[in-house]
Every structure is written in structure tokens, then in C-alpha cells.
Design a protein around this motif. Sequence first.
Motif, short mmCIF file in Angstrom:
data_model
loop_
_atom_site.label_atom_id
_atom_site.label_comp_id
_atom_site.label_asym_id
_atom_site.label_seq_id
_atom_site.Cartn_x
_atom_site.Cartn_y
_atom_site.Cartn_z
N ALA A 100 0.74 -1.25 0.10
CA ALA A 100 0.07 0.10 0.09
C ALA A 100 0.93 1.24 -0.10
O ALA A 100 0.32 2.21 -0.69
CB ALA A 100 -0.84 0.11 1.30
N ILE A 101 2.09 1.21 0.75
CA ILE A 101 3.03 2.25 0.58
C ILE A 101 3.51 2.74 -0.74
O ILE A 101 3.55 3.65 -1.23
CB ILE A 101 3.88 2.42 1.62
CG1 ILE A 101 3.44 2.41 3.13
CG2 ILE A 101 5.04 3.22 1.60
CD1 ILE A 101 4.19 2.05 4.38
N GLU A 102 4.09 1.27 -1.34
CA GLU A 102 4.67 1.54 -2.81
C GLU A 102 3.73 1.96 -3.90
O GLU A 102 4.11 2.64 -4.61
CB GLU A 102 5.34 0.13 -3.06
CG GLU A 102 6.52 -0.10 -2.13
CD GLU A 102 7.06 -1.42 -2.28
OE1 GLU A 102 6.97 -2.06 -3.32
OE2 GLU A 102 7.97 -1.95 -1.71
N ARG A 103 2.48 1.25 -3.59
CA ARG A 103 1.61 1.44 -4.73
C ARG A 103 0.11 1.66 -4.30
O ARG A 103 -0.54 1.06 -4.01
CB ARG A 103 1.49 0.39 -5.89
CG ARG A 103 2.69 0.05 -6.48
CD ARG A 103 2.67 -1.18 -7.17
NE ARG A 103 2.81 -2.41 -6.27
CZ ARG A 103 2.62 -3.52 -6.57
NH1 ARG A 103 2.05 -3.84 -7.86
NH2 ARG A 103 2.84 -4.56 -5.67
N PRO A 104 -0.07 3.45 -3.86
CA PRO A 104 -1.14 3.49 -2.89
C PRO A 104 -2.49 3.23 -3.59
O PRO A 104 -3.49 2.97 -3.10
CB PRO A 104 -0.92 5.13 -2.66
CG PRO A 104 0.16 5.31 -3.33
CD PRO A 104 0.99 4.24 -4.09
N ASP A 105 -2.45 3.32 -5.08
CA ASP A 105 -4.06 3.23 -5.81
C ASP A 105 -4.07 2.15 -6.56
O ASP A 105 -4.80 1.63 -7.26
CB ASP A 105 -4.00 4.46 -6.86
CG ASP A 105 -3.99 5.85 -6.28
OD1 ASP A 105 -4.52 5.90 -5.35
OD2 ASP A 105 -3.50 6.78 -6.89
N ASP A 106 -3.09 1.04 -5.95
CA ASP A 106 -2.93 -0.45 -6.84
C ASP A 106 -3.47 -1.47 -5.71
O ASP A 106 -3.00 -1.71 -4.76
CB ASP A 106 -1.65 -0.76 -7.15
CG ASP A 106 -1.72 -1.97 -7.93
OD1 ASP A 106 -2.78 -2.65 -8.46
OD2 ASP A 106 -0.67 -2.56 -8.18
N TYR A 107 -4.78 -1.98 -6.02
CA TYR A 107 -5.36 -3.02 -5.15
C TYR A 107 -5.23 -4.41 -5.55
O TYR A 107 -5.91 -5.34 -5.28
CB TYR A 107 -6.70 -2.67 -4.85
CG TYR A 107 -7.22 -1.30 -4.22
CD1 TYR A 107 -6.72 -0.92 -3.18
CD2 TYR A 107 -7.56 -0.28 -5.13
CE1 TYR A 107 -7.09 0.30 -2.54
CE2 TYR A 107 -7.93 1.15 -4.74
CZ TYR A 107 -7.36 1.07 -3.47
OH TYR A 107 -7.51 2.42 -3.17
N SER A 108 -4.32 -4.57 -6.40
CA SER A 108 -4.19 -6.15 -7.13
C SER A 108 -3.57 -7.06 -6.10
O SER A 108 -3.80 -8.19 -6.29
CB SER A 108 -3.10 -5.88 -8.22
OG SER A 108 -1.84 -5.38 -7.90
N LEU A 109 -3.09 -6.83 -4.81
CA LEU A 109 -2.51 -7.67 -3.98
C LEU A 109 -3.52 -8.32 -3.20
O LEU A 109 -3.72 -9.57 -2.85
CB LEU A 109 -1.41 -7.21 -2.99
CG LEU A 109 -0.87 -8.03 -1.94
CD1 LEU A 109 0.08 -9.10 -2.71
CD2 LEU A 109 -0.09 -7.18 -1.11
N TYR A 110 -4.73 -7.69 -2.89
CA TYR A 110 -5.84 -7.91 -2.18
C TYR A 110 -6.39 -9.25 -2.50
O TYR A 110 -6.73 -10.28 -1.60
CB TYR A 110 -6.67 -7.04 -2.02
CG TYR A 110 -6.58 -5.71 -1.44
CD1 TYR A 110 -5.34 -5.76 -0.36
CD2 TYR A 110 -7.06 -4.37 -1.63
CE1 TYR A 110 -4.84 -4.65 0.09
CE2 TYR A 110 -6.63 -3.33 -0.85
CZ TYR A 110 -5.42 -3.46 -0.12
OH TYR A 110 -5.16 -2.32 0.63
N PRO A 111 -6.68 -9.61 -3.81
CA PRO A 111 -7.47 -10.97 -4.16
C PRO A 111 -6.25 -11.99 -3.48
O PRO A 111 -6.57 -13.21 -3.14
CB PRO A 111 -7.24 -10.99 -5.57
CG PRO A 111 -7.58 -9.80 -5.90
CD PRO A 111 -6.96 -8.97 -4.87
N LEU A 112 -5.13 -11.75 -3.83
CA LEU A 112 -3.80 -12.94 -3.25
C LEU A 112 -3.92 -12.91 -1.93
O LEU A 112 -3.67 -14.04 -1.38
CB LEU A 112 -2.37 -12.48 -4.08
CG LEU A 112 -2.34 -12.68 -5.36
CD1 LEU A 112 -1.01 -12.04 -5.61
CD2 LEU A 112 -2.63 -13.98 -5.73
#
Length: 160
Positions: free
Chosen positions: A38-50
Motif C-alpha cells: 500500500a505504501i509503494e503503490r497507493p492506488d493499486d489493489y491488485s494484492l488484495y485477491p492474493l
Amino acid sequence: MKVKRGSTVFLKAIIFLVGIAVLAVCIYFLPEAARKDAIERPDDYSLYPLLLCAYGVCITFSVALYQIFKLLTFIEKNNTFSELSLQSLKIIKKCTFTVIFFILLAIVYLRVRAQFTGDDAAGPISLGLMGILATSIIAAIVDVLQKPIKNILDSQPKNH
């Protein structure tokens, strides 16, 4: 069937330590990975499904560990060939299929994401396939253990 108490106590200790490791993954490592992402990519939620798949695997694995612990207790009390043992084995087998399901979900997500981003997901996908293989082996072992217990229980006269 007489089982030495030391061997079941040793296995219970190993199961307890593995359970603590799974708890550490759920409480520390997965949230820390989400925080860093979340710190590195604040607008990217692609990790959440994993992360959802990882938590699903951890919770299901914890249920299976608890059932294995119960099964070892039944073995200690010479209740190996009981309905309770058979029930624990059935739950463990369901847990293996649930873990496989979560791993497959993660693989599908990684594959679809790789199509859109151009990333190379071969490494994580191959690790997932190895996890599926290991889990399938455990499911096969549980199935083999279930059959003699079921046969013995079916051959005993029912008390009504």
C-alpha cells in the motif's frame, strides 16, 4: 492397538509449532506485506485477491491442523477405529480440497493479471502447482486411512 505416548506427544508438539507459524503468517507477515504494498503503490489493489487466498489457505490449514491434533488424541486413547476418527479424517480431506481451491483461485488470478500487465507469473504459478501436488498427496493419504476405519465401523454390529 497400543501406541507409544511419546510418539503422539512429539507429533502434537510439531503440530502446535506449525500452528504457531501459521498464526505468525496471518498476524504479522501478510498484513506487513499488504502495508508495504500500500505504501509503494497507493492506488493499486491488485494484492488484495492474493491476500484473500492466502488467508483462506491459512484458516483452512489451521482447521486441518486442529483435526489432526484431535485425531492424535483419539489414537492416544485407543479410539483409532471410531466414528470420531473417521469424522476428523473427513474434515481433513475437505480441508485439502479447500486449500487446492484457494491455490487454484490464486493461480487463475495471477494468470489473468499477467495477461493484462505483461508480468511473468511463471514462478508463483509453478509454486502454486507444487502446493497443489503436495496437498493432493495428503488428500490421497487421508483417503487411504479412511477406508480401513470405515470398513471396520461398517462391519461392527449397530447398537440401537
